[in-house]
Design a protein around this motif. Structure first.
Motif, PDB file in Angstrom:
ATOM      1  N   UNK A 229       0.787  -1.217   0.000  1.00  0.00           N
ATOM      2  CA  UNK A 229       0.000   0.000   0.000  1.00  0.00           C
ATOM      3  C   UNK A 229       0.818   1.265   0.000  1.00  0.00           C
ATOM      4  N   UNK A 230       0.704   2.012   1.041  1.00  0.00           N
ATOM      5  CA  UNK A 230       1.344   3.311   1.110  1.00  0.00           C
ATOM      6  C   UNK A 230       2.855   3.226   1.009  1.00  0.00           C
ATOM      7  N   UNK A 231       3.453   2.140   1.464  1.00  0.00           N
ATOM      8  CA  UNK A 231       4.904   2.004   1.409  1.00  0.00           C
ATOM      9  C   UNK A 231       5.393   1.767  -0.015  1.00  0.00           C
ATOM     10  N   UNK A 232       4.595   1.101  -0.832  1.00  0.00           N
ATOM     11  CA  UNK A 232       5.037   0.723  -2.176  1.00  0.00           C
ATOM     12  C   UNK A 232       4.647   1.739  -3.239  1.00  0.00           C
ATOM     13  N   UNK A 233       3.757   2.641  -2.926  1.00  0.00           N
ATOM     14  CA  UNK A 233       3.228   3.532  -3.940  1.00  0.00           C
ATOM     15  C   UNK A 233       3.689   4.964  -3.728  1.00  0.00           C
ATOM     16  N   UNK A 234       3.476   5.767  -4.767  1.00  0.00           N
ATOM     17  CA  UNK A 234       3.821   7.175  -4.691  1.00  0.00           C
ATOM     18  C   UNK A 234       2.549   8.018  -4.698  1.00  0.00           C
ATOM     19  N   UNK A 235       2.618   9.252  -4.249  1.00  0.00           N
ATOM     20  CA  UNK A 235       1.429  10.105  -4.226  1.00  0.00           C
ATOM     21  C   UNK A 235       0.869  10.314  -5.625  1.00  0.00           C
ATOM     22  N   UNK A 236      -0.423  10.531  -5.705  1.00  0.00           N
ATOM     23  CA  UNK A 236      -1.059  10.699  -7.008  1.00  0.00           C
ATOM     24  C   UNK A 236      -0.488  11.895  -7.749  1.00  0.00           C
ATOM     25  N   UNK A 237      -0.077  12.921  -7.034  1.00  0.00           N
ATOM     26  CA  UNK A 237       0.509  14.092  -7.693  1.00  0.00           C
ATOM     27  C   UNK A 237       1.788  13.726  -8.441  1.00  0.00           C
ATOM     28  N   UNK A 238       2.591  12.814  -7.858  1.00  0.00           N
ATOM     29  CA  UNK A 238       3.805  12.356  -8.530  1.00  0.00           C
ATOM     30  C   UNK A 238       3.464  11.396  -9.662  1.00  0.00           C
ATOM     31  N   UNK A 239       2.501  10.519  -9.433  1.00  0.00           N
ATOM     32  CA  UNK A 239       2.117   9.548 -10.455  1.00  0.00           C
ATOM     33  C   UNK A 239       1.513  10.173 -11.692  1.00  0.00           C
ATOM     34  N   UNK A 240       0.979  11.381 -11.539  1.00  0.00           N
ATOM     35  CA  UNK A 240       0.367  12.063 -12.673  1.00  0.00           C
ATOM     36  C   UNK A 240       1.394  12.741 -13.571  1.00  0.00           C
ATOM     37  N   UNK A 241       2.601  12.946 -13.084  1.00  0.00           N
ATOM     38  CA  UNK A 241       3.589  13.713 -13.844  1.00  0.00           C
ATOM     39  C   UNK A 241       3.926  13.109 -15.217  1.00  0.00           C
ATOM     40  N   UNK A 242       4.026  11.768 -15.357  1.00  0.00           N
ATOM     41  CA  UNK A 242       4.332  11.252 -16.692  1.00  0.00           C
ATOM     42  C   UNK A 242       3.303  11.665 -17.750  1.00  0.00           C
ATOM     43  N   UNK A 258       6.332   7.834 -21.370  1.00  0.00           N
ATOM     44  CA  UNK A 258       6.909   8.363 -20.144  1.00  0.00           C
ATOM     45  C   UNK A 258       6.390   7.600 -18.926  1.00  0.00           C
ATOM     46  N   UNK A 259       7.263   7.433 -17.932  1.00  0.00           N
ATOM     47  CA  UNK A 259       6.880   6.784 -16.690  1.00  0.00           C
ATOM     48  C   UNK A 259       7.919   7.039 -15.626  1.00  0.00           C
ATOM     49  N   UNK A 260       7.713   6.506 -14.422  1.00  0.00           N
ATOM     50  CA  UNK A 260       8.693   6.675 -13.345  1.00  0.00           C
ATOM     51  C   UNK A 260       9.991   5.926 -13.652  1.00  0.00           C
ATOM     52  N   UNK A 261      11.105   6.500 -13.214  1.00  0.00           N
ATOM     53  CA  UNK A 261      12.401   5.888 -13.493  1.00  0.00           C
ATOM     54  C   UNK A 261      13.008   5.144 -12.325  1.00  0.00           C
ATOM     55  N   UNK A 262      12.243   4.966 -11.238  1.00  0.00           N
ATOM     56  CA  UNK A 262      12.763   4.270 -10.077  1.00  0.00           C
ATOM     57  C   UNK A 262      12.692   2.764 -10.213  1.00  0.00           C
ATOM     58  N   UNK A 263      12.795   2.064  -9.090  1.00  0.00           N
ATOM     59  CA  UNK A 263      12.859   0.608  -9.058  1.00  0.00           C
ATOM     60  C   UNK A 263      11.695  -0.022  -9.815  1.00  0.00           C
ATOM     61  N   UNK A 264      12.003  -0.820 -10.851  1.00  0.00           N
ATOM     62  CA  UNK A 264      11.007  -1.513 -11.659  1.00  0.00           C
ATOM     63  C   UNK A 264       9.957  -0.565 -12.240  1.00  0.00           C
ATOM     64  N   UNK A 265      10.325   0.704 -12.411  1.00  0.00           N
ATOM     65  CA  UNK A 265       9.431   1.724 -12.968  1.00  0.00           C
ATOM     66  C   UNK A 265       8.174   1.918 -12.117  1.00  0.00           C
ATOM     67  N   UNK A 266       8.266   1.644 -10.837  1.00  0.00           N
ATOM     68  CA  UNK A 266       7.103   1.769  -9.970  1.00  0.00           C
ATOM     69  C   UNK A 266       6.919   3.175  -9.411  1.00  0.00           C
ATOM     70  N   UNK A 267       8.009   3.939  -9.316  1.00  0.00           N
ATOM     71  CA  UNK A 267       7.932   5.261  -8.716  1.00  0.00           C
ATOM     72  C   UNK A 267       9.176   6.055  -9.094  1.00  0.00           C
ATOM     73  N   UNK A 268       9.159   7.342  -8.769  1.00  0.00           N
ATOM     74  CA  UNK A 268      10.356   8.135  -9.001  1.00  0.00           C
ATOM     75  C   UNK A 268      10.191   9.182 -10.082  1.00  0.00           C
ATOM     76  N   UNK A 269      11.286   9.847 -10.413  1.00  0.00           N
ATOM     77  CA  UNK A 269      11.285  10.941 -11.371  1.00  0.00           C
ATOM     78  C   UNK A 269      10.883  10.447 -12.755  1.00  0.00           C
ATOM     79  N   UNK A 270      10.349  11.345 -13.557  1.00  0.00           N
ATOM     80  CA  UNK A 270       9.811  10.975 -14.858  1.00  0.00           C
ATOM     81  C   UNK A 270      10.937  10.803 -15.873  1.00  0.00           C
ATOM     82  N   UNK A 271      10.900   9.658 -16.571  1.00  0.00           N
ATOM     83  CA  UNK A 271      11.875   9.374 -17.625  1.00  0.00           C
ATOM     84  C   UNK A 271      11.135   8.801 -18.828  1.00  0.00           C
TER      85      UNK A 271
END
Length: 301
Positions: A229-242, A258-271
């Motif tokens: 849940x909350x530990x594995x996911x990112x806030x909706x504001x971050x998830x909307x950036x891609x 475009x999608x998150x560039x973190x672990x397994x593309x699950x979260x993180x900065x947009x790449x």
């Protein structure tokens, strides 16, 4: 977290943007940011009461229109009404989607509900709005994919999952179909010299009501991710950036994803994210396109 943020969205004054599923989650944040940067935003929603509340929260230049992507009659009525009042449309964000649990369900047109809503409804909508978009300056279509598309396969002999149905697998298939659609749309737009750009995005694991269910089909690892849940996911504001980057960044090319560039593309900065081999296969794209035209009765390009 550094990288692309919504503050980098350029001025959207004079642009008309259509966002499906705009009353909650990723769609609400997308509509909010587009309106904040000056766009006129059409909130395309099944529940106009929820849409009106969303418009009140967003402020700016917004309007609410009823759209049920699980009904081709609704899609056609929406498109006809919209184009009559907005003959030029600059941006279409195909954001809305469903993730279901339980037994197989069908749309108003008899399609498996995930495929009917997430892909076929958007296929029809895009085709019906494409003429109005071609009249715009730098028009763009953004289709919302998912990392679950990478574990899915399109079985054209049982596209509607009438056999061995699992809801979460059907969701993954619908997101693969959406991704194939976005890439094939890009091919066809380029081939015809259309000014419309087709780009794609995915939110990784984001705290919406859809994400945990979308991961259940991945067996025990997927269920563990969902339960975090909350530990594995990112806030909706971050998830909307891609999808905001795909929708607004100058110079985005057709087919970019475009999608998150973190672990397994699950979260993180947009790449710029990776697509599955099946998603980019021209033979798959051509076959899905002809199938979608036949099923929806909408032909274009």
């Amino acid at each position: 977290m550094s990288g692309w943020t919504a503050d980098r969205i350029p001025d959207q004054q004079g642009r008309t943007a259509v966002v499906t599923g705009a009353n909650s989650g990723l769609g609400l944040v997308t509509a909010t940011e587009l309106a904040r940067h000056g766009a006129r935003v059409v909130l395309s929603v099944r529940d106009t009461g929820a849409g009106a509340e969303a418009a009140r929260r967003i402020g700016g230049d917004t309007e609410v229109r009823e759209l049920d992507l699980a009904s081709l009659d609704s899609v056609r009525a929406f498109a006809t009404g919209l184009v009559s009042e907005h003959p030029v449309i600059d941006l279409l964000v195909n954001n809305a989607g469903v993730v279901l649990l339980g037994p197989r369900r069908t749309s108003a047109d008899g399609f498996e509900l995930h495929l009917g809503t997430n892909m076929l409804g958007h296929f029809a909508l895009t085709g019906l709005l494409l003429g109005a978009m071609a009249a715009a300056r730098e028009p763009r279509v953004v289709s919302l994919s998912s990392i679950t598309h990478k574990g899915a396969h399109l079985d054209f002999d049982d596209l509607m999952y009438e056999h061995d149905y699992r809801a979460s697998r059907a969701y993954g298939r619908s997101k693969l179909a959406t991704t194939v659609f976005g890439i094939e749309l890009d091919r066809r737009l380029r081939a015809t010299g259309s000014p419309v750009v087709s780009a794609l995005a995915h939110p990784g694991l984001t705290r919406t009501n859809l994400t945990p269910r979308a991961w259940e089909h991945r067996g025990r690892p997927g269920r563990m991710v969902a339960r975090l849940g909350l530990l594995a996911t990112q806030p909706v504001e971050q998830g909307t950036l891609p999808q905001l980057r795909a929708a607004t960044e100058p110079g985005v090319r057709g087919g970019q994803f475009f999608g998150p560039g973190g672990l397994f593309e699950t979260r993180g900065r947009v790449v710029e994210a990776r697509l599955s081999r099946e998603a980019t296969d021209p033979a798959v794209g051509k076959r899905l396109w002809s199938t979608a035209e036949e099923l929806t009765g909408v032909s274009y390009l």
